[in-house]
Design an enzyme around this catalytic site. Structure first.
Site, mmCIF file in Angstrom:
data_model
loop_
_atom_site.group_PDB
_atom_site.id
_atom_site.type_symbol
_atom_site.label_atom_id
_atom_site.label_comp_id
_atom_site.label_asym_id
_atom_site.label_seq_id
_atom_site.Cartn_x
_atom_site.Cartn_y
_atom_site.Cartn_z
ATOM 1 N N ASP A 13 10.213 -60.969 -46.346
ATOM 2 C CA ASP A 13 11.241 -60.934 -45.297
ATOM 3 C C ASP A 13 12.232 -62.084 -45.434
ATOM 4 O OD1 ASP A 13 10.195 -58.667 -44.141
ATOM 5 O OD2 ASP A 13 9.025 -59.751 -42.633
ATOM 6 N N ARG A 96 4.858 -73.238 -34.218
ATOM 7 C CA ARG A 96 6.237 -72.765 -34.056
ATOM 8 C C ARG A 96 7.182 -73.776 -33.416
ATOM 9 N NH1 ARG A 96 5.517 -69.772 -38.168
ATOM 10 N NH2 ARG A 96 4.744 -67.672 -37.826
ATOM 11 N N ASP A 125 6.376 -64.860 -32.027
ATOM 12 C CA ASP A 125 6.977 -65.983 -32.751
ATOM 13 C C ASP A 125 8.488 -66.094 -32.550
ATOM 14 O OD1 ASP A 125 4.619 -67.079 -33.687
ATOM 15 O OD2 ASP A 125 4.528 -65.705 -35.389
ATOM 16 N N SER A 177 -0.617 -59.088 -42.954
ATOM 17 C CA SER A 177 0.377 -60.118 -42.656
ATOM 18 C C SER A 177 -0.405 -61.376 -42.289
ATOM 19 C CB SER A 177 1.245 -59.659 -41.481
ATOM 20 O OG SER A 177 1.853 -60.790 -40.894
HETATM 21 N N1 ARG Z 1 -0.938 -63.301 -32.801
HETATM 22 C C1 ARG Z 1 -0.718 -64.663 -33.164
HETATM 23 C C2 ARG Z 1 0.270 -65.318 -32.268
HETATM 24 O O1 ARG Z 1 1.079 -64.658 -31.666
HETATM 25 C C3 ARG Z 1 -0.350 -64.829 -34.607
HETATM 26 C C4 ARG Z 1 1.000 -64.268 -34.990
HETATM 27 C C5 ARG Z 1 1.330 -64.325 -36.463
HETATM 28 N N2 ARG Z 1 0.384 -63.542 -37.211
HETATM 29 C C6 ARG Z 1 0.539 -63.128 -38.472
HETATM 30 N N3 ARG Z 1 -0.466 -62.518 -39.004
HETATM 31 N N4 ARG Z 1 1.636 -63.316 -39.147
HETATM 32 O O2 ARG Z 1 0.271 -66.509 -32.146
#
Ligand code: ARG
Length: 393
Positions: A13, A96, A125, A177
Site C-alpha cells: 500500500d 500510532r 489506525d 496483514s
Molecule cells: N486491531 C488492532 C488495532 O486496531 C491492530 C490494527 C492493525 N492490524 C494489522 N494487522 N495491521 O489496534
C-alpha cells in the site's frame, strides 16, 4: 512543488502511495518509524528504505524511536494495566500517536504542507493518525490515498507497482496483514476472518506452538521499581533489552498469544490475533505486585481507570486531557510498586507463583490461622453489626 511526508511501512500500500502521490504533483518524503519491527527475524529496515527510493521518494527518514516508544508509551500503559477488551495489549495502538508526532515534526522541518498515511477507511489506525496530527498541528493537510484511490484489490495494486517498477515482493503469498513492533504483533485478514476456524499455526511469528514448546516449566523473577521493570533474575537490564529478552523466553513457551473479536472504533467487529510475550509477562507480574502493595480501594479504583485508559489508547486519544489526568493518578499509585514477582512459564501459560516487596501490606499475623494470630476476632462482631445495620429489616 507541494511536499508531503508519508508514514511509510515498506508494504504494498504505502509503496504504491509514493508513486500515486508523485503522479499527483507531490514531492514525497518517506518516514519510517523504527518501533522495533526489525528485531529478531523482523523486517529489514534498509531494504524498506531502498524500496521507498525506488518507488519515487526524494528522501527517506528512518528514525529509531524504540526508546521513546518504551519510555513514553509502553511503560505508562503498563503502569495503568491498560489492556483493551481483556486481551489486547495495544502494541499497534500505542505506536500510532508516536509515529504521528514524528510525522508532524518532519513535516515542519521539511516545510511540507501535508502528511499522508496508508491506512484504510475501515480501521482504527486512520483515526489515531489523523486525530493526533490534528491535535499537534491543525493546519497540516492529511492525505489518506487508500480511502480514495481507484484500486479495488491487492492484485490491481500489484499490477500498478509492476507497471512502475516499484520493487515489491509478489512471489511470496501474503496471507495476513501484520503490524509489528517491540511490544507485540497484530495479525489479521485472510483465513482469520472465518471466526469458526482456529487460527492456523502459520499466523504466529514469535510464539512457539504447543507442540514445540518445552515440556518443563521455566521460572523467572522480575523486579520492579515504582511500577517499572528493572531486573530479571537479579540482573539489571535497560528497558529495550529487558523487553526483547522477555519476548524471546516468553515466545519459547508460547506465552502471550490471544485471539480477539474486537470492537473497532468505527463500529465494525473484527478478529485479530495478537502476540505479546513480554507484554503479557510484564502485565501479569505488575498486576500481581500491585495486589501486594496497593490498598483495597486504590486497587479497585485503578481497575476502572485501566478500562478507561485502554479505551483512550485504542480510540486514538493519547494526547488528550483525560489521558494526562489518568497518568497523574496512575503515577501516584506507583510510588510503592517496587518488589519482585516470580513467574512460572509453562505450555503457553504464565502465572505468578511467589512475590516479595518491602512495601507489602500483607501481614501474616493478621491473616494466619496459626497460633501467631494477632487479629482480635471479638471485634468482628461489632464491625458486622454496624456494617449490616442499614440493610436489616
Ligand atoms: N486491531 C488492532 C488495532 O486496531 C491492530 C490494527 C492493525 N492490524 C494489522 N494487522 N495491521 O489496534
Amino acid at each position: 512543488m507541494k511536499k508531503v511526508v508519508l508514514a511509510y511501512s515498506g508494504g504494498l500500500d504505502t509503496s504504491c502511495i509514493v508513486r500515486w502521490l508523485a503522479e499527483r504533483g507531490y514531492e514525497v518524503i518517506c518516514f519510517v518509524a523504527d518501533l522495533g519491527q526489525g528485531l529478531g527475524k523482523g523486517e529489514d529496515l534498509e531494504a524498506i528504505k531502498e524500496r521507498a527510493i525506488a518507488a519515487g521518494a526524494t528522501k527517506v527518514y528512518i528514525k529509531d524511536l524504540q526508546d521513546e516508544f518504551i519510555e513514553d508509551f509502553i511503560i505508562p500503559s503498563l503502569k495503568a494495566n491498560a489492556i483493551y477488551e481483556g486481551k489486547y495489549l495495544l502494541a499497534t495502538a500505542l505506536g500510532r500517536p508516536l509515529i504521528a508526532k514524528h510525522l508532524v515534526e518532519i513535516a515542519h522541518k521539511e516545510k511540507a504542507e501535508a502528511v499522508a498515511h496508508g491506512c484504510t477507511g475501515k480501521g482504527n489506525d486512520q483515526v489515531r493518525f489523523e486525530v493526533t496530527v490534528g491535535i499537534l498541528d491543525a493546519k497540516l493537510q492529511i492525505l489518506a490515498p487508500v480511502r480514495e484511490w481507484e484500486f479495488k484489490s491487492r492484485e490491481e495494486e500489484i499490477e500498478y507497482a509492476q507497471m512502475y517498477n516499484i520493487p515489491i515482493d509478489v512471489t511470496k503469498k501474503k496471507p495476513y496483514s501484520i503490524d509489528r513492533n517491540i511490544w507485540g504483533i497484530s495479525i489479521e485478514a485472510g483465513v482469520l476472518e472465518n471466526l469458526e476456524q482456529e487460527p492456523p499455526e502459520d499466523c504466529y511469528l514469535i510464539t512457539k506452538s504447543p507442540t514445540h514448546q518445552p515440556t518443563y516449566p521455566k521460572y523467572i523473577e522480575i523486579y520492579f521499581e515504582k511500577g517499572v521493570p528493572k531486573k530479571i533474575d537479579g540482573k539489571a537490564y535497560k528497558l529495550k533489552a529487558l523487553i526483547s529478552h522477555l519476548n524471546e523466553i516468553g515466545g519459547q513457551f508460547g506465552v502471550g498469544r490471544s485471539d480477539l473479536v474486537e470492537n473497532r472504533l468505527v463500529g465494525i467487529k473484527s478478529r485479530e490475533i495478537y502476540e505479546a510475550p513480554a507484554g503479557t509477562i510484564l502485565h501479569l507480574a505488575h498486576k500481581e505486585l500491585e495486589s501486594l502493595v496497593l490498598d483495597r480501594e486504590s486497587a479497585h479504583f485503578k481497575e476502572l481507570i485501566a478500562l478507561k485508559y485502554s479505551e483512550l489508547v485504542y480510540y486514538g486519544l493519547w494526547y488528550s486531557p483525560l489521558k494526562d489526568a489518568l497518568d497523574a493518578f496512575v503515577n501516584s499509585t506507583q510510588k510503592y510498586v517496587s518488589g519482585s514477582i516470580k513467574m512460572r512459564l509453562s505450555k503457553g501459560s504464565c502465572v505468578a507463583v511467589a512475590r516479595k516487596s518491602s512495601h507489602s501490606l500483607y501481614k501474616k499475623e493478621l491473616s494466619t490461622y496459626g497460633k501467631e494470630d494477632k487479629f482480635d476476632q471479638k471485634l468482628a462482631e461489632g464491625f458486622i453489626r454496624i456494617w449490616g445495620m442499614p440493610y436489616k429489616k
